[in-house]
Design an enzyme around this catalytic site. Structure first.
Site, mmCIF file in Angstrom:
data_model
loop_
_atom_site.group_PDB
_atom_site.id
_atom_site.type_symbol
_atom_site.label_atom_id
_atom_site.label_comp_id
_atom_site.label_asym_id
_atom_site.label_seq_id
_atom_site.Cartn_x
_atom_site.Cartn_y
_atom_site.Cartn_z
ATOM 1 N N HIS A 179 2.743 2.333 0.045
ATOM 2 C CA HIS A 179 1.910 1.375 -0.697
ATOM 3 C C HIS A 179 1.361 2.011 -1.984
ATOM 4 O O HIS A 179 1.384 1.412 -3.056
ATOM 5 C CB HIS A 179 0.711 0.940 0.153
ATOM 6 C CG HIS A 179 1.049 -0.019 1.256
ATOM 7 N ND1 HIS A 179 1.600 -1.252 1.018
ATOM 8 C CD2 HIS A 179 0.901 0.072 2.607
ATOM 9 C CE1 HIS A 179 1.764 -1.890 2.177
ATOM 10 N NE2 HIS A 179 1.357 -1.107 3.157
ATOM 11 N N GLU A 192 4.666 -4.354 1.437
ATOM 12 C CA GLU A 192 5.037 -3.862 2.764
ATOM 13 C C GLU A 192 6.486 -3.370 2.785
ATOM 14 O O GLU A 192 6.822 -2.467 3.549
ATOM 15 C CB GLU A 192 4.799 -4.968 3.797
ATOM 16 C CG GLU A 192 4.773 -4.503 5.229
ATOM 17 C CD GLU A 192 3.596 -3.591 5.596
ATOM 18 O OE1 GLU A 192 2.669 -3.404 4.773
ATOM 19 O OE2 GLU A 192 3.620 -3.057 6.718
ATOM 20 N N HIS A 219 3.495 5.746 5.580
ATOM 21 C CA HIS A 219 3.387 4.298 5.349
ATOM 22 C C HIS A 219 2.439 4.003 4.174
ATOM 23 O O HIS A 219 2.805 3.285 3.235
ATOM 24 C CB HIS A 219 2.880 3.612 6.625
ATOM 25 C CG HIS A 219 2.737 2.124 6.493
ATOM 26 N ND1 HIS A 219 3.706 1.248 6.910
ATOM 27 C CD2 HIS A 219 1.742 1.362 5.962
ATOM 28 C CE1 HIS A 219 3.313 0.002 6.646
ATOM 29 N NE2 HIS A 219 2.110 0.040 6.072
ATOM 30 N N GLU A 220 1.250 4.574 4.228
ATOM 31 C CA GLU A 220 0.267 4.290 3.167
ATOM 32 C C GLU A 220 0.707 4.876 1.830
ATOM 33 O O GLU A 220 0.414 4.308 0.769
ATOM 34 C CB GLU A 220 -1.124 4.794 3.568
ATOM 35 C CG GLU A 220 -1.703 4.120 4.818
ATOM 36 C CD GLU A 220 -1.663 2.598 4.807
ATOM 37 O OE1 GLU A 220 -1.718 1.997 3.702
ATOM 38 O OE2 GLU A 220 -1.559 2.005 5.899
HETATM 39 ZN ZN ZN Z 1 1.272 -1.677 5.170
#
Ligand code: ZN
Length: 492
Positions: free
Chosen positions: A261, A287, A257-258
Site C-alpha cells: 500500500h 489492495e 502487505h502494508e
Molecule cells: Zn490492504
C-alpha cells in the site's frame, strides 16, 4: 490567475488539510492515550465539518464551470474534483458532522465490545452508524432498486464498479475456491514453525524486508498497532505492523502487505502530490498492490526459499528443516475464524460473507438485531464449523464501526486485479523467480511502479488495469494462479 489555477490552489489546501486529518487517524491507532477518545471524536468531527465545507464551497462550483483543461492531467484533475464536488454537495453538513463524530466514537465502543465479547454493547452504536450511512446513501443514490443505496456507498471506494458486477465476479470465483480448499484440506497437514521469535528481532527484520520491497524509510516509518494499516500520501506515508513471539509470519507478511500500500503512494508521480491525482485511485487497486507484494511475490516458493535462510540466520532452529517444508508452512490452510489471518484460498470466502451481510444491512433487509445470528449461520454454511465467540465472528473487524460499508468487496477485487497483474508482470520479467530466490523483487516492483503506481488517480480503476494487462479484469488468472501454486505445493 485562471479559474483552473484558483481551483487547484484551493484544492491543494484541502488536500493538505485532508492529510492532517489522516494523521490524526494514524495517531488514534498508534499513540493516542485511551482517555482521549471522547475529545478526539470532537476533534475529528470538527476537521470533517471543515473539510466538508471546503468540498462544497460555492466557489468550487463556479471555478469548475469556468475552468479549462489543457492536456490529460488537467482533465483528470477536473474530473476528480467535479466528482467529489457533485457528491459532497448532496450531503448536508450536519450529516457529515454526525457521521464523523459517531464513527470516531463507534470505534472505541467496538474495541471494548470486542475485548469483552459483548455484541449487545456494540449494537446501539452500530444501529446509529448504519442509519447515518443509509441517510448518506439516500442523498447520493442515482438509481432505484434493491442495491441502489449500497451502490451509492461503494462509489467512495471503487468508482466505476457496481454491486451487480461484484456479485457476478464473486459468483464466478466461489466454486473454484471451494473445490481447491477441499482438495488441500484433504492433503497431509504441513509442519508448523516452532521456537521463540524475539519481537525486537522481528521488527528489525521487518524493516529490512520493507526496504527490500521498495519502502522509502526517509519518507515513512513503521510502528505497531493492533490492526496493521498504512496511511498518508506524498512524502509522509506510514505503516504499522504487529508482532507475535510464536509466529514471525504475522509480522513479516503484515509488513509486506502494508508496504505494498505504502509503496503505491510513494510511487505516485511527485508532480501530483497534494492534488486529487496524488493518491491511489481506488481501494481495489490499492489492495491489488498490497496483495501482489504479499502473495504473488512474498509467498512465492522462490522467495520463501530465500526467507527460510534469513529466518534461520536470525532465530536459529525454527523447527523446520527444508525450504520446501518452509514454503508449505508459509502457505498453510487452517481452520480459522479470522479474515486477516486467512490464507490466499480462504480469504475471499470471508469477504463474500461480509459483502452479502452488509448489502442486506444497507438495503434494509437485515436488522442489526439479527446480524449476529445471520453471521453465525452463514459462517457455518461456508466453513463447516460454528463460530465459538463474537470476537471470532461478527465483532472481529473494525470496518463497520468506522462506517465503512462498501469497503469489504474491494479486498477481493484487489485479489482479482493482482491475479491479472501477475500474469502481465511475469511476462515482462521472465527471470523473476531467479531474482526472488535471492530475495530481490526489484524488477517486479519497477514494473508495478511504471504500469500502476506512478499514475495515481490519472486513469479510472478498470482502465488502469486494462492498460497494464492488455485485457479487462477477470477472475480466471487468479483462479489458475492459485490452482497451479497449491497443486504443486501440496502435490494434489
Ligand atoms: Zn490492504
Amino acid at each position: 490567475m485562471t479559474a483552473y489555477d484558483e481551483l487547484m490552489a484551493f484544492t491543494r489546501d484541502s488536500c493538505a488539510l485532508g492529510e492532517v486529518a489522516g494523521r490524526l487517524g494514524w495517531d488514534q491507532e498508534t499513540m493516542m492515550p485511551r482517555g482521549a477518545a471522547e475529545q478526539r471524536a470532537e476533534e475529528m468531527s470538527a476537521m470533517s465539518a471543515m473539510l466538508h465545507a471546503r468540498r462544497t464551497d460555492p466557489r468550487v462550483g463556479t471555478w469548475l464551470s469556468q475552468a479549462e483543461a489543457h492536456g490529460a492531467v488537467e482533465a483528470a484533475q477536473l474530473r476528480l474534483i467535479q466528482r467529489s464536488y457533485d457528491r459532497a454537495v448532496k450531503i448536508p453538513e450536519t450529516l457529515a458532522r454526525d457521521i464523523a463524530g459517531e464513527t470516531s466514537r463507534g470505534q472505541g465502543i467496538w474495541a471494548e465490545a470486542r475485548a469483552n465479547d459483548d455484541v449487545a454493547a456494540f449494537l446501539p452504536a452500530l444501529k446509529r452508524i448504519i442509519a447515518l450511512q443509509r441517510e448518506k446513501a439516500a442523498c447520493l443514490a442515482e438509481s432505484e432498486g434493491p442495491d441502489a443505496l449500497y451502490d451509492a456507498l461503494l462509489l467512495d471506494y471503487e468508482p466505476g464498479t457496481t454491486s451487480a458486477q461484484i456479485t457476478a465476479m464473486f459468483d464466478a470465483l466461489r466454486p473454484g475456491l471451494v473445490s481447491l480448499r477441499e482438495r488441500i484440506m484433504a492433503a497431509p497437514r504441513p509442519e508448523g514453525l516452532s521456537g521463540h521469535f524475539d519481537e525486537t528481532q522481528q521488527m528489525a527484520m521487518s524493516e529490512q524486508i520493507a526496504q527490500a520491497f521498495g519502502y522509502d524509510m526517509t519518507r515513512g516509518r513503521v510502528d505497531k498497532s493492533v490492526h496493521p494499516f498504512s496511511s498518508g500520501s506524498g512524502t509522509d506515508v506510514r505503516i504499522t505492523t504487529r508482532t507475535d513471539p510464536s509466529d514471525p509470519f504475522n509480522c513479516l507478511y503484515s509488513t509486506i502487505h502494508e508496504v505494498g500500500h505504502a509503496a503505491y503512494e510513494q510511487g505516485i508521480d511527485a508532480a501530483y502530490a497534494l492534488t486529487p491525482l496524488g493518491a491511489g485511485v481506488s481501494m481495489g487497486v490499492h489492495e491489488s498492490q498490497s496483495r501482489i507484494y504479499e502473495n504473488q511475490l512474498g509467498r512465492s516458493v522462490p522467495f520463501t526459499g530465500w526467507l527460510f535462510g534469513q529466518l534461520r540466520d536470525r532465530f536459529g532452529d525454527i523447527g523446520i528443516e527444508t525450504p520446501e517444508a518452509f514454503g508449505r508452512a508459509v502457505n498453510t490452510l487452517r481452520k480459522g475464524y479470522i479474515r486477516t489471518e486467512a490464507d490466499e484460498v480462504q480469504y475471499n470466502l470471508h469477504v463474500m460473507l461480509r459483502y452479502d451481510l452488509e448489502r442486506a444491512l444497507i438495503g434494509g433487509t437485515l436488522e442489526v438485531e439479527d446480524l449476529e445470528d445471520a453471521w453465525n449461520t452463514r459462517f457455518e454454511a461456508d466453513f463447516g464449523y460454528k463460530v465459538d465467540k463474537p470476537s471470532n465472528g461478527v465483532l472481529q473487524d473494525v470496518h463497520w464501526s468506522f462506517g465503512l460499508f462498501g469497503y469489504f468487496p474491494t479486498y477481493t477485487l484487489g485479489n482479482v486485479y493482482a491475479g491479472c497483474l501477475n500474469v502481465a508482470m511475469r511476462k515482462a520479467v521472465p527471470d523473476l523467480d531467479a531474482d526472488l530466490a535471492q530475495g530481490d523483487p526489484s524488477k517486479a516492483l519497477a514494473w508495478l511502479r511504471e504500469n500502476i503506481q506512478q499514475h495515481g488517480g490519472l486513469y479510472e480503476p478498470v482502465d488502469l488495469i486494462t492498460r497494464a494487462t492488455g485485457a479487462a479484469p477477470d477472475v480466471a488468472p487468479l483462479l489458475s494462479y492459485l490452482e497451479d501454486k497449491f497443486t504443486a505445493l501440496y502435490d494434489l
